[in-house]
Enzyme design. Structure first.
Site, mmCIF file in Angstrom:
data_model
loop_
_atom_site.group_PDB
_atom_site.id
_atom_site.type_symbol
_atom_site.label_atom_id
_atom_site.label_comp_id
_atom_site.label_asym_id
_atom_site.label_seq_id
_atom_site.Cartn_x
_atom_site.Cartn_y
_atom_site.Cartn_z
ATOM 1 N N GLU A 247 0.836 -1.205 0.000
ATOM 2 C CA GLU A 247 0.000 0.000 0.000
ATOM 3 C C GLU A 247 0.874 1.259 0.000
ATOM 4 O O GLU A 247 0.535 2.263 -0.633
ATOM 5 C CB GLU A 247 -0.934 -0.010 1.209
ATOM 6 C CG GLU A 247 -2.056 -1.039 1.085
ATOM 7 C CD GLU A 247 -2.976 -1.050 2.281
ATOM 8 O OE1 GLU A 247 -4.172 -0.800 2.120
ATOM 9 O OE2 GLU A 247 -2.476 -1.322 3.393
ATOM 10 N N GLU B 58 -4.007 -9.214 3.836
ATOM 11 C CA GLU B 58 -4.713 -8.894 5.079
ATOM 12 C C GLU B 58 -5.904 -9.792 5.360
ATOM 13 O O GLU B 58 -6.227 -10.055 6.528
ATOM 14 C CB GLU B 58 -5.169 -7.424 5.052
ATOM 15 C CG GLU B 58 -4.059 -6.409 5.252
ATOM 16 C CD GLU B 58 -3.387 -6.002 3.949
ATOM 17 O OE1 GLU B 58 -2.633 -5.016 3.950
ATOM 18 O OE2 GLU B 58 -3.608 -6.682 2.917
#
Length: 687
Positions: free
Chosen positions: A105, A125
């Site tokens: 990210e 995640e």
């Protein structure tokens, strides 16, 4: 201090070197340092562009999960990424090693991404019960499309650099020097007359056909068992392009924060850390032996699977068996699996060719003479195994490690057949051995520290999840599973039918119920073990004859087309004949059958698991509650999102669960021990 970021200046480029060994996890200290260094680059007129790069072997392998059980300290990752995206200067992420989760990210917040050839990128995640929380669900779809993003995010796929380039997840592959090429890319962006900024968040997503998106949603929901974080990730991805980007980012962050503190995410973090701890040897600094060639005695299903696991991990393997037909079946099975893996892209051509060349099949035990590790994988019979070990010792090198793949038998009794029991351990693989991740590494009384350390190292080399177990009947997993299966068999006599028990436990989260599992593995395996232990069975223990009756009727499971279920088209179908056998068994014992609802079935089965798991821990067969959880999750289908049986137990009412465990022990027969769950510290805040 947990990590820092160094600023290095070189010919107009500011390099921010993220330094938080061993994997540059994105801790609060790293985030603070990043913000400060970004501001320095922004303020320095001599610097035209910036490059993010990791020290050591990784870019950023993810966020520091130890922070997730606490209020997150500022600055949080979205604030760091916002600083990159608002900068007047272009930023390039120079990726190597792992760029995962928050690390990827962070890279998505840069204007471009260049990677070394062996880099892996991804957003894993969902494997931790959360979703990407710093723009992942909003930016990845703009690069790869919504359908592909759903597949990648919901599964948590790690993508190798070459594929990431083809998908658009990165912009370039470094041909030689990553740092030099990243600087060149950054300077080219700074000189771009069209403007240096190419922010991902401002791009429109590709126009995927709605049918493709729906297909991806259906598949991801099924694979993710419809868990809340999977549904949340899908919703966030589908919103891209339909709502303002800022709103999408805010919604994603709120969902991340909500999911992060739920019990399910805490359970998944528990099993994440438990898996890493389970593979470590403690209390010894002995280096493992080098294992470059593996030998296997026994060409049956398990032996062939073990050899295949070695070959898939680039370790040559020798299979020895006295039966030429068994060797030929093993050869065909291994060759077929290598061919399928190669065609599916799971094996490169080079690895597949090496695997084919690395397999040796022989009827002569002397073929094992140059093996560093020799694994016995013959029938589960102590006398036979002792005989095999005596033969192995005649041909094995004096420094070779010897291992038995026994599921239940005494490692010491097997090792006692040799003159050097210190080099004998148990390596309990799970079938199919080339697929199943779990590997119990069992230490006998005489097993040396080096032998055990080597067993753990071999497990890791094979891509397995190792857990060290003590030498006791069934070790960790099979002992607990035997108690679970027995409790389910008791319920058949008491009033339930196989399909009712299986449905109730699938409702809890098991992939399959115990009777469907028994059919899959074959009822004759446990039948043979029961026959061998008849003389030593406690006559006071409760014994259910239903499985024996099925075997006597030739119903051995899927392989015979009938077991607890019929398999007319390969799928289990309840059989009235089995219902009649079950009801007759109750009548013969004089048991008045009473219907059992799904909740009662679950409570009784789970109590049996937890009680036996507690005993395994009390007796030192397992080193920690986490080790028990790792075994049951990875080898026996206990739902991962519960954290495993002992973590799950710690979330239940202590008084009720202890009472259920006592009832489970009483149901198994007089004098059955009851675990002291409170004494094991499962409820640390109690009292």
């Amino acid at each position: 201090m947990s990590g820092t970021v160094h600023l290095e200046r070189d010919r107009g480029v500011g390099f921010l070197v993220i330094d938080n060994p061993p994997v540059n996890a994105g801790s609060a200290d790293v985030r603070r340092a990043l913000l400060a260094r970004i501001a320095e680059v922004e303020a320095d007129a001599t610097l035209l562009a910036g490059v993010l790069i990791g020290a050591g072997n990784s870019f950023v392998a993810g966020s520091d999960l130890r922070e997730f059980d606490l209020p997150l300290s500022p600055p949080q990752l979205p604030q760091v990424i916002a600083a990159l995206e608002s900068s007047a200067k272009p930023w390039v992420a120079a990726l190597h090693g792992a760029a995962l989760g928050g690390g990827y990210e962070l890279a998505l917040g840069c204007d471009a991404r260049i990677a070394a050839a062996k880099t892996e990128v991804g957003l894993p995640e969902c494997g931790l019960g959360i979703i990407p929380g710093a723009g992942g669900t909003q930016k990845l779809p703009r690069l790869v499309g919504k359908a592909r993003a759903i597949a990648l995010i919901c599964v948590g796929t790690r993508v190798k650099a070459a594929e990431a380039l083809s998908l658009g997840m990165i912009d370039a592959l470094a041909a030689a020097d990553l740092k030099v090429e990243a600087a060149s890319l950054a300077l080219s962006l700074a000189k771009d007359p069209q403007g240096s900024k190419r922010r991902v968040i401002e791009r429109a997503p590709p126009d995927d056909p709605e049918a493709e998106i729906e297909a991806a949603v259906t598949k991801a929901t099924a694979q993710g068992r419809g868990r809340p974080h999977i549904l949340s990730a899908i919703a966030c991805i589908r919103s891209v392009g339909k709502i303002p980007a800022a709103e999408g980012l805010a919604t994603e962050r709120a969902e991340f924060q909500r999911l992060r503190i739920l019990p399910e995410a805490k359970a998944l973090r528990h099993i994440f850390f438990a898996e890493r701890a389970a593979g470590r040897e403690t209390g010894t600094k002995v280096a493992p032996l080098a294992v470059r060639r593996i030998g296997v005695v026994g060409a049956g299903t398990m032996g062939a699977g073990i050899a295949l696991a070695a070959l898939q991990s680039r370790l040559p393997a020798v299979i020895v068996d006295s039966d030429p037909a068994a060797l030929e079946r093993a050869r065909q099975r291994i060759a077929g699996e290598i061919d399928r893996s190669q065609k599916a892209g799971r094996m490169s051509n080079a690895v597949a060719d090496a695997a084919r060349q690395g397999l040796v099949l022989s009827q002569d035990m002397s073929a094992l003479s140059d093996c560093d590790l020799i694994i016995e994988a013959v029938v589960e019979d102590l006398a036979v195994k002792r005989q095999v070990f005596r033969a192995i010792e005649q041909v094995a090198r004096p420094d070779a490690l010897l291992a038995t793949n026994t599921s239940y038998l005494d490692i010491d009794a097997i090792a006692g057949a040799t003159s050097s029991p210190d080099r004998v351990i148990g390596l309990h693989f799970f079938s199919p051995a080339n697929v199943m991740k779990l590997l119990e590494v069992v230490a006998g009384t005489a097993s040396s520290d080096q032998a055990v350390a080597t067993g753990l190292a071999v497990a890791r080399a094979l891509g397995k999840q190792p857990v060290r177990a003590g030498n006791a009947f069934g070790f960790i997993g099979n002992r607990i599973y035997a108690a679970y299966r027995a409790a389910c068999e008791f319920m058949l006599e008491d009033g339930a039918l196989p399909q009712e028990v299986d449905a109730a436990l699938q409702g809890f989260g098991f992939a399959m119920g115990p009777f469907a599992v028994a059919d899959l593995s074959g009822l004759d395996i446990a039948w043979r073990m029961r026959q061998q232990t008849t003389a030593t069975r406690d006559p006071r223990a409760r014994y259910v004859s239903i499985p024996d009756r099925l075997c006597e009727a030739g119903r051995l499971g899927r392989k015979t087309g009938a077991g607890y279920y019929l398999y007319p088209e390969g799928k289990p179908v309840p059989d009235p004949v089995v219902d009649a056998i079950v009801i007759a068994a109750s009548a013969e014992k004089g048991t008045a059958r009473q219907p059992l609802d799904a909740e009662t079935i679950r409570r009784r089965a789970l109590a049996a698991i937890v009680n036996e798991a507690g005993l395994v821990l009390e007796e030192g067969v397992a080193r920690s509650a986490g080790d028990v959880d790792v075994v049951l999750v990875n080898g026996y289908g206990f739902p991962r999102w519960t954290g495993g049986p002992l973590h799950w137990a710690g979330t239940q009412d202590a008084t009720q669960l202890q009472a259920d465990c006592a009832a489970a022990a009483r149901a198994a027969g007089p004098d059955r021990p009851i675990a002291d769950l409170a004494g094991l510290g499962l409820w640390p805040d109690a009292g």
